[in-house]
Design a protein around this motif. Structure first.
Motif, PDB file in Angstrom:
ATOM      1  N   THR A 452      42.356  37.939  42.780  1.00 42.69           N
ATOM      2  CA  THR A 452      42.639  38.068  41.344  1.00 42.69           C
ATOM      3  C   THR A 452      42.714  39.539  40.928  1.00 42.69           C
ATOM      4  O   THR A 452      42.925  39.845  39.759  1.00 42.69           O
ATOM      5  CB  THR A 452      41.541  37.376  40.525  1.00 42.69           C
ATOM      6  N   GLN A 453      42.576  40.457  41.884  1.00 39.75           N
ATOM      7  CA  GLN A 453      42.577  41.884  41.575  1.00 39.75           C
ATOM      8  C   GLN A 453      43.970  42.353  41.154  1.00 39.75           C
ATOM      9  O   GLN A 453      44.970  41.994  41.759  1.00 39.75           O
ATOM     10  CB  GLN A 453      42.109  42.674  42.799  1.00 39.75           C
ATOM     11  N   GLN A 454      44.050  43.154  40.088  1.00 38.05           N
ATOM     12  CA  GLN A 454      45.296  43.736  39.597  1.00 38.05           C
ATOM     13  C   GLN A 454      45.212  45.255  39.759  1.00 38.05           C
ATOM     14  O   GLN A 454      44.260  45.883  39.271  1.00 38.05           O
ATOM     15  CB  GLN A 454      45.509  43.387  38.124  1.00 38.05           C
ATOM     16  N   VAL A 455      46.193  45.853  40.451  1.00 41.15           N
ATOM     17  CA  VAL A 455      46.159  47.292  40.720  1.00 41.15           C
ATOM     18  C   VAL A 455      47.543  47.887  40.494  1.00 41.15           C
ATOM     19  O   VAL A 455      48.552  47.172  40.423  1.00 41.15           O
ATOM     20  CB  VAL A 455      45.701  47.589  42.169  1.00 41.15           C
ATOM     21  N   LEU A 456      47.588  49.227  40.396  1.00 38.74           N
ATOM     22  CA  LEU A 456      48.859  49.952  40.395  1.00 38.74           C
ATOM     23  C   LEU A 456      49.279  50.151  41.849  1.00 38.74           C
ATOM     24  O   LEU A 456      48.483  50.615  42.673  1.00 38.74           O
ATOM     25  CB  LEU A 456      48.713  51.308  39.714  1.00 38.74           C
ATOM     26  N   SER A 457      50.502  49.797  42.168  1.00 37.42           N
ATOM     27  CA  SER A 457      50.999  49.973  43.534  1.00 37.42           C
ATOM     28  C   SER A 457      52.478  50.293  43.482  1.00 37.42           C
ATOM     29  O   SER A 457      53.185  49.870  42.566  1.00 37.42           O
ATOM     30  CB  SER A 457      50.755  48.716  44.375  1.00 37.42           C
ATOM     31  N   THR A 487      45.925  59.621  44.820  1.00 40.97           N
ATOM     32  CA  THR A 487      44.916  59.106  45.749  1.00 40.97           C
ATOM     33  C   THR A 487      45.307  57.681  46.117  1.00 40.97           C
ATOM     34  O   THR A 487      45.515  56.848  45.228  1.00 40.97           O
ATOM     35  CB  THR A 487      43.518  59.114  45.116  1.00 40.97           C
ATOM     36  N   LEU A 488      45.426  57.409  47.417  1.00 40.27           N
ATOM     37  CA  LEU A 488      45.902  56.117  47.886  1.00 40.27           C
ATOM     38  C   LEU A 488      44.748  55.172  48.181  1.00 40.27           C
ATOM     39  O   LEU A 488      43.643  55.600  48.563  1.00 40.27           O
ATOM     40  CB  LEU A 488      46.749  56.288  49.144  1.00 40.27           C
ATOM     41  N   GLY A 489      45.045  53.876  48.016  1.00 37.79           N
ATOM     42  CA  GLY A 489      44.101  52.834  48.403  1.00 37.79           C
ATOM     43  C   GLY A 489      44.632  52.072  49.595  1.00 37.79           C
ATOM     44  O   GLY A 489      45.195  52.643  50.526  1.00 37.79           O
ATOM     45  N   ALA A 490      44.495  50.765  49.562  1.00 28.71           N
ATOM     46  CA  ALA A 490      44.939  49.920  50.668  1.00 28.71           C
ATOM     47  C   ALA A 490      46.453  49.775  50.662  1.00 28.71           C
ATOM     48  O   ALA A 490      47.117  50.025  49.651  1.00 28.71           O
ATOM     49  CB  ALA A 490      44.280  48.540  50.573  1.00 28.71           C
ATOM     50  N   THR A 491      47.010  49.372  51.792  1.00 31.00           N
ATOM     51  CA  THR A 491      48.449  49.120  51.901  1.00 31.00           C
ATOM     52  C   THR A 491      48.679  47.781  52.583  1.00 31.00           C
ATOM     53  O   THR A 491      47.874  47.361  53.427  1.00 31.00           O
ATOM     54  CB  THR A 491      49.151  50.238  52.690  1.00 31.00           C
ATOM     55  N   ASP A 492      49.757  47.111  52.192  1.00 30.62           N
ATOM     56  CA  ASP A 492      50.128  45.857  52.857  1.00 30.62           C
ATOM     57  C   ASP A 492      51.360  46.041  53.740  1.00 30.62           C
ATOM     58  O   ASP A 492      51.994  45.079  54.134  1.00 30.62           O
ATOM     59  CB  ASP A 492      50.382  44.748  51.828  1.00 30.62           C
ATOM     60  N   GLY A 493      51.688  47.292  54.046  1.00 29.40           N
ATOM     61  CA  GLY A 493      52.839  47.585  54.897  1.00 29.40           C
ATOM     62  C   GLY A 493      54.096  47.865  54.113  1.00 29.40           C
ATOM     63  O   GLY A 493      54.992  48.553  54.611  1.00 29.40           O
ATOM     64  N   MET A 494      54.195  47.344  52.901  1.00 31.98           N
ATOM     65  CA  MET A 494      55.346  47.594  52.035  1.00 31.98           C
ATOM     66  C   MET A 494      54.946  48.341  50.771  1.00 31.98           C
ATOM     67  O   MET A 494      55.661  49.227  50.316  1.00 31.98           O
ATOM     68  CB  MET A 494      56.033  46.276  51.657  1.00 31.98           C
TER      69      MET A 494
END
Length: 533
Positions: A452-457, A487-494
Motif C-alpha cells: 500500500t506504499q505510495q512513493v515518488l518514482s 537520493t535514490l531508494g529501491a528499484t524494480d529494474g524499470m
C-alpha cells in the motif's frame, strides 16, 4: 607630425568604441527575449515562443507541437493562431509545418493593451485549444518598463465530445482546471538549454512526478530454461555408426520437422544389419502382396473361403507396414534420423563416425519459443511470494529490460519446501521468447510484491550517475532543464524510488536524460534561443 598621427588614431579608436556601444545598445533595444508559453492537453505538448508584441510592428510566433503518445513532433495538422486585443481579432491559419512539429506565423498588432494569444490544433476531427495572456506594448520603451514576472496563464479541459479546450483569464483564479503557464528565459543558474529540435531527435520525454504504488522488491538471479514440449530429443532407431548427411549440421542451425539429420549405418555389422533387414522386409512384402492378390481372384470364383482371404489380407498389411517403416526411416546405407520438430539444433550428442545403440539420444532440437525462468530466493521472502504483482527482467548482456507482461509471461509455481543442500525457494515463470533470451543463460529479476506504499518514482532512463552521485533533470521550460541531485531508494529494474531532491508535481525528464547531460558538458548554447526568427 608624429603626435598628430597618434592623436588621430586615438580618436578613431574612441569613435569605434562609441559606435560599437551605440550599436550594442540599439540591438539591445530591438531584440528582446521571446515570451514562452507551455500547455499540455490530452494529446499534445503545446510550446509557444513569441517575440514581444509592439504596436504596428511585426511579431513572430513559433508553435512547437509534440505528440504525448510517442514524444515525436506533430508533422501534419492545421494550426490556427489568433491574437485578440480589445475585441479585435487577427487570425493566422498554418496548414503545414515549416519542419516537422514547428508551425510559424507573424502578427502586426493594430492595438496595444492586454490581449490573448489563442492556439487551435486540428487533426483527425479533434481540436485542441489553449489560450495565453499576451500584452501588446505601445512602444519599445514600454517593453523595458514591464515586469519580468509571469503575466499570463491558461487552462484547458476535455469535453465529452473528444475535444480539448482552453480559455484565457485575465485573473489567476483556479477554477479546477489544469493551468498552463507563461515564462521567459529561465533564471536558474543551473539551467541547461536543450532545444525542441534536439529533444525530438533523441526522443526526449518528461512527465509530472506523482505518488505511485511501489511494493517490496525481491531481487534474484534466474536461469533461462527450455519449457517442456518446446524441446525434443531425436533418438537412434537402430544400432550403428553415425554419419552426418550435411556439412552445416552444427549447434544453432535451423531445421524443419522431418528434415534428415543423420544416417546410422549398419551394413558392415554382423548383427542387426539394417541392409539385410530391409531386404528381408522387401521380400516378405512382395510375397504377401502376391499371395493376397492371388487369393482375391480365387475368392471371386468361390475357390477359397472368405476367412482364408482375410488371413492373406492380414499378412499382407503386416508385411507392408514393416516394409513402409523401413523404407521411410532407412536407406540403403542405414537408419535415417530426422528432426522431430521445427526449430534449431540445441545440442548434438554424437560425433561423426561414432557408434550408438538403438534408443540413444542423437540430437536435441528446441524451438526456443516458450521458456522458463527459474529464480531462487531466500526463505525470508516466502510469505511474500503469494502476493506477486509484477516482475521485471533485465538481460545483462544487452542491458534490456522487459516486464513479465511484455513477454506474455506468468507465474508457474513456487516451491513450498526447500532442500537441505540448497535452502533457497525456487520460483518459476513461463515467458515467450522475444529473441533476446538465450536458453541456459542467466538474467536478473526484480519481483514486486503487493504493498500500500505510495512513493515518488521515475524510469531508470531518467537518472544519470556522476562519480557516485545520482541526478535527474527537472524541466523548467520545454527547452530549459535544471540538474538536480537526488537520493535514490529501491528499484524494480524499470523504476527507481526518489527519496529526496525533487517534489511531487515537478516535471522531470524520463527518457534521454543522458543526452541532456551531454548538452550540459558541451556547454554549447543555442544562439537563437532568446527570440523567434
Amino acid at each position: 607630425m608624429k603626435k598628430i598621427v597618434l592623436l588621430l588614431s586615438f580618436a578613431l579608436v574612441l569613435g569605434l568604441m562609441d559606435s560599437c556601444h551605440h550599436s550594442s545598445h540599439s540591438e539591445e533595444e530591438h531584440h528582446h527575449d521571446a515570451q514562452q508559453y507551455t500547455e499540455y492537453t490530452s494529446n499534445y505538448e503545446i510550446f509557444v515562443k513569441a517575440n514581444p508584441f509592439v504596436l504596428n510592428e511585426e511579431g513572430k510566433v513559433a508553435v512547437y507541437l509534440t505528440q504525448l503518445s510517442n514524444c515525436k513532433p506533430l508533422d501534419s495538422a492545421e494550426v490556427i493562431v489568433r491574437l485578440l486585443v480589445d475585441g479585435k481579432m487577427d487570425s493566422k491559419t498554418i496548414s503545414a509545418p515549416e519542419q516537422p512539429g514547428l508551425y510559424k506565423c507573424a502578427f502586426t498588432p493594430a492595438k496595444s493593451g492586454h490581449g490573448t494569444l489563442r492556439v487551435e490544433v486540428r487533426k483527425g476531427g479533434i481540436t485542441d485549444i489553449v489560450a495565453f495572456h499576451a500584452d501588446i506594448a505601445a512602444t519599445h520603451s514600454a517593453l523595458h518598463d514591464e515586469h519580468d514576472h509571469d503575466h499570463g496563464h491558461s487552462h484547458s479541459h476535455d469535453h465529452d465530445h473528444g475535444h480539448s479546450h482552453a480559455e484565457a483569464h485575465s485573473h489567476g483564479h483556479d477554477h479546477g482546471h489544469d493551468h498552463g503557464h507563461c515564462h521567459g528565459a529561465s533564471n536558474s543558474s543551473n539551467a541547461i538549454t536543450f532545444t525542441k529540435e534536439q529533444g525530438w531527435k533523441v526522443g526526449l520525454a518528461s512527465e509530472v512526478l506523482g505518488l505511485k504504488p511501489f511494493g517490496s522488491i525481491i531481487k534474484a538471479s534466474a536461469q533461462v530454461l527450455p519449457s517442456q514440449g518446446d524441446e525434443r530429443e531425436a533418438t537412434a532407431s537402430a544400432s550403428g555408426v553415425v554419419v552426418f548427411t550435411h556439412p552445416n549440421l552444427v549447434e544453432g542451425a535451423a531445421v524443419s520437422a522431418g528434415q534428415q539429420l543423420f544416417v546410422i549405418e549398419s551394413n558392415n555389422m554382423a548383427d542387426n544389419n539394417m541392409s539385410v533387414r530391409f531386404q528381408e522386409a522387401t521380400a516378405a512384402y512382395n510375397v504377401a502382396k502376391a499371395e493376397y492378390e492371388r487369393k482375391q481372384q480365387l475368392a471371386e470364383d468361390k475357390i477359397v473361403s472368405r476367412a482364408e482371404l482375410q488371413r492373406a489380407l492380414a499378412a499382407y498389411e503386416t508385411a507392408k507396414a514393416a516394409y513402409d517403416n523401413l523404407k521411410n526411416n532407412f536407406s540403403q546405407k542405414g537408419a535415417v534420423v530426422r528432426a522431430p520438430i521445427s526449430g534449431f539444433i540445441q545440442r548434438i550428442n554424437v560425433s561423426n563416425g561414432s557408434f550408438v545403440e538403438a534408443g540413444h539420444s542423437v540430437v536435441t532440437v528446441s524451438q526456443n519459443r516458450d521458456l522458463l525462468l527459474r529464480a531462487e530466493v531466500q526463505p525470508r521472502y516466502f510469505s511474500q511470494l503469494k502476493s506477486i504483482t509484477g516482475v521485471n527482467i533485465v538481460i545483462p548482456t544487452t542491458n534490456e529490460t522487459f516486464s513479465l507482461s511484455d513477454l506474455g509471461g506468468s507465474l508457474v509455481s513456487y516451491a513450498k519446501s526447500t532442500d537441505v543442500d540448497c535452502p533457497l525457494v525456487p520460483v518459476t515463470f513461463r515467458v515467450r521468447n522475444t529473441g533476446n533470451l538465450l536458453s541456459g543463460s542467466f538474467v536478473t529479476m526484480y519481483i514486486s510484491t503487493q504493498s500500500t506504499q505510495q512513493v515518488l518514482s521515475i524510469p531508470n532512463q531518467g537518472i544519470v550517475e556522476e562519480m557516485g552521485n545520482h541526478f535527474v533533470f527537472v524541466q523548467l521550460t520545454p527547452e530549459s532543464f535544471e540538474k538536480r541531485l537526488v537520493t535514490l531508494g529501491a528499484t524494480d529494474g524499470m523504476f527507481t524510488e526518489i527519496i529526496a531532491g525533487v517534489r511531487e508535481g515537478e516535471r522531470v525528464v524520463t527518457r534521454a536524460a543522458s543526452m541532456v547531460r551531454l548538452a550540459q558538458n558541451s556547454g554549447a548554447l543555442d544562439p537563437h534561443a532568446g527570440h523567434v526568427h
